[in-house]
Scaffold this motif. Structure first.
Motif, mmCIF file in Angstrom:
data_model
loop_
_atom_site.group_PDB
_atom_site.id
_atom_site.type_symbol
_atom_site.label_atom_id
_atom_site.label_comp_id
_atom_site.label_asym_id
_atom_site.label_seq_id
_atom_site.Cartn_x
_atom_site.Cartn_y
_atom_site.Cartn_z
ATOM 1 N N THR A 303 0.810 -1.223 0.000
ATOM 2 C CA THR A 303 0.000 0.000 0.000
ATOM 3 C C THR A 303 0.838 1.267 0.000
ATOM 4 O OG1 THR A 303 -1.827 -1.124 1.118
ATOM 5 C CG2 THR A 303 -1.764 1.282 1.269
ATOM 6 N N LEU A 307 0.289 3.143 -3.378
ATOM 7 C CA LEU A 307 -0.564 4.333 -3.422
ATOM 8 C C LEU A 307 0.159 5.487 -4.120
ATOM 9 C CD1 LEU A 307 -3.377 5.226 -2.570
ATOM 10 C CD2 LEU A 307 -2.410 6.000 -0.402
ATOM 11 N N GLU A 308 1.452 5.593 -3.898
ATOM 12 C CA GLU A 308 2.233 6.621 -4.602
ATOM 13 C C GLU A 308 2.207 6.380 -6.104
ATOM 14 O OE1 GLU A 308 5.613 7.397 -1.092
ATOM 15 O OE2 GLU A 308 6.107 6.235 -2.885
ATOM 16 N N ALA A 310 -0.043 4.659 -7.805
ATOM 17 C CA ALA A 310 -1.407 4.828 -8.298
ATOM 18 C C ALA A 310 -1.730 6.297 -8.541
ATOM 19 C CB ALA A 310 -2.398 4.229 -7.309
ATOM 20 N N ASN A 311 -1.383 7.152 -7.604
ATOM 21 C CA ASN A 311 -1.658 8.573 -7.776
ATOM 22 C C ASN A 311 -0.777 9.194 -8.856
ATOM 23 O OD1 ASN A 311 -3.760 8.833 -5.901
ATOM 24 N ND2 ASN A 311 -2.324 9.019 -4.191
ATOM 25 N N ASP A 314 -2.478 8.164 -12.082
ATOM 26 C CA ASP A 314 -3.916 8.413 -12.114
ATOM 27 C C ASP A 314 -4.710 7.113 -12.222
ATOM 28 O OD1 ASP A 314 -6.107 10.140 -11.928
ATOM 29 O OD2 ASP A 314 -6.329 10.259 -14.109
ATOM 30 N N THR A 335 -7.402 4.452 -0.489
ATOM 31 C CA THR A 335 -7.839 4.581 -1.872
ATOM 32 C C THR A 335 -7.103 5.703 -2.571
ATOM 33 O OG1 THR A 335 -9.699 5.962 -1.139
ATOM 34 C CG2 THR A 335 -10.133 3.623 -1.487
ATOM 35 N N SER A 336 -6.868 5.521 -3.850
ATOM 36 C CA SER A 336 -6.210 6.547 -4.654
ATOM 37 C C SER A 336 -7.175 7.681 -4.945
ATOM 38 C CB SER A 336 -5.691 5.953 -5.963
ATOM 39 O OG SER A 336 -6.791 5.594 -6.796
ATOM 40 N N ASN A 337 -6.623 8.785 -5.398
ATOM 41 C CA ASN A 337 -7.458 9.952 -5.728
ATOM 42 C C ASN A 337 -8.473 9.619 -6.824
ATOM 43 O OD1 ASN A 337 -5.955 11.457 -3.899
ATOM 44 N ND2 ASN A 337 -4.517 12.165 -5.453
#
Length: 344
Positions: A303, A307-308, A310-311, A314, A335-337
């Motif tokens: 995670t 998460l880095e 994923a953001n 996008d 959760t991602s943006n």
């Protein structure tokens, strides 16, 4: 054929589906069958009630047979198996499907710090999670693992030029369950669309593509399974339309040896099963092939780093982690943006 454990994960629940005729006289078409060591299902709203169900089933079978002939690591006659058996750096003519899967895999490999690597087959085999020795689980010998890891390396091990695929090292092997099933879902969606259907859900072993609306005229409601090996409860429901969806988890395919748990998800950097607390990763993407690949890559990354990534790219992603407090069992999400925006 042995069951493909990676293909057989089903980590979704289709919510609130009407099984009878819909409003306005439309029918719901439902088809299901076996493929890739697991099952497929199709649910479509036939507004004009004109689709020949038998013809649709035949077209689906033909498409899925073609995907298996290209991508199955379990079929010695498949394109993947023939490429793996080629102990040479000469280029091999391959299908558009195999070339597409390898190119997509290389893209995700580059964007995920190398965590998505389809050349990890020898490492997967060494841990007993592959096609050759399913179920023979034990920690491999250090020298055996080092040799297996030494033959991997997707970034510099494969070249794709048009319809040809070439190894840069003769011993390179490719292993595609973590992207091939998603590709199969996308091909399934193409078949359903070719019959004039625009509101449908197609699924293979838990990887999904949904188009348009459900029978009630709403976005499809897909339940994400709780990452608990002892139950099949819904953890959260996602509203999805015109997107592919895949969930990777470490909670069903694993083994225990000397009181230690070994996941089938391999950290590409270490060649060993992941040890972090991320239990599952769900990805929504433009197509299911990419959702499939990214869910595996980000589960391997965990995670914090995932998460880095994923953001940065996008990506719509939900991570489910085991709580770190041993006295407080349960799960926590991140959760991602993009995922938050899609579910807002």
């Amino acid at each position: 054929m042995p069951t493909d454990i990676l293909f057989s994960r089903r980590s979704f629940v289709l919510m609130s589906l009407s099984l009878a005729a819909c409003k306005g006289g439309a029918d719901i078409l439902e088809l299901s069958g076996s493929t890739m060591g697991t099952g497929y299902s199709v649910t479509a709203v036939d507004h004009d009630r004109q689709v020949d169900k038998a013809a649709l089933r035949k077209a689906i079978g033909k498409s899925l047979a073609s995907v298996n002939a290209q991508l199955s690591n379990w079929d010695p006659a498949s394109e993947v198996s023939r490429f793996n058996a080629l102990n040479s750096t000469d280029p091999m003519q391959v299908s558009e499907g195999l070339a597409k899967v390898v190119l997509a895999s290389k893209d995700v490999n580059h964007a995920s710090d190398g965590q998505f690597d389809i050349t990890l087959g020898p490492v997967i085999e060494a841990w007993g999670f592959g096609a050759r020795k399913p179920g023979s689980h034990a920690e491999p010998d250090t020298l055996v693992l080092a040799a297996a890891k030494g033959s991997a390396g997707q970034t510099d091990g494969l070249e794709v030029k048009g319809a040809t695929l070439r190894k840069t090292r003769p011993d390179t092997q490719i292993y595609v369950p973590s992207v091939g099933k998603g590709y199969g879902v996308d091909k399934l969606a193409e078949v359903v669309r070719s019959f004039g259907l625009s509101d449908f859900m197609v699924e293979i072993g838990g990887d999904i593509y949904v188009s348009g609306r459900n029978a009630d005229g709403m976005e499809w409601q897909i339940g994400i399974e709780s990452p608990n090996a002892l139950s099949r409860q819904t953890f959260q429901v996602a509203s999805v339309s015109n997107l592919g969806m895949a969930t990777s988890g470490d909670y069903r395919n694993y083994f225990e040896h000397d009181s230690k748990r070994y996941s089938h998800i391999i950290d590409a950097h270490t060649g060993r099963p992941i040890t972090h607390k991320t239990a599952s990763v769900t990805v929504l993407a433009e197509n299911t092939m990419m959702a499939d690949a990214w869910s595996t890559a980000l589960l391997a990354a965990g995670t914090e780093r995932g998460l880095e990534i994923a953001n940065q790219h996008d990506l719509a992603v939900m991570f489910i982690d085991r709580k770190s407090d041993a006295a407080n069992s349960g799960f926590v999400t991140a959760t991602s943006n993009r995922f938050q925006a899609l579910q807002a």
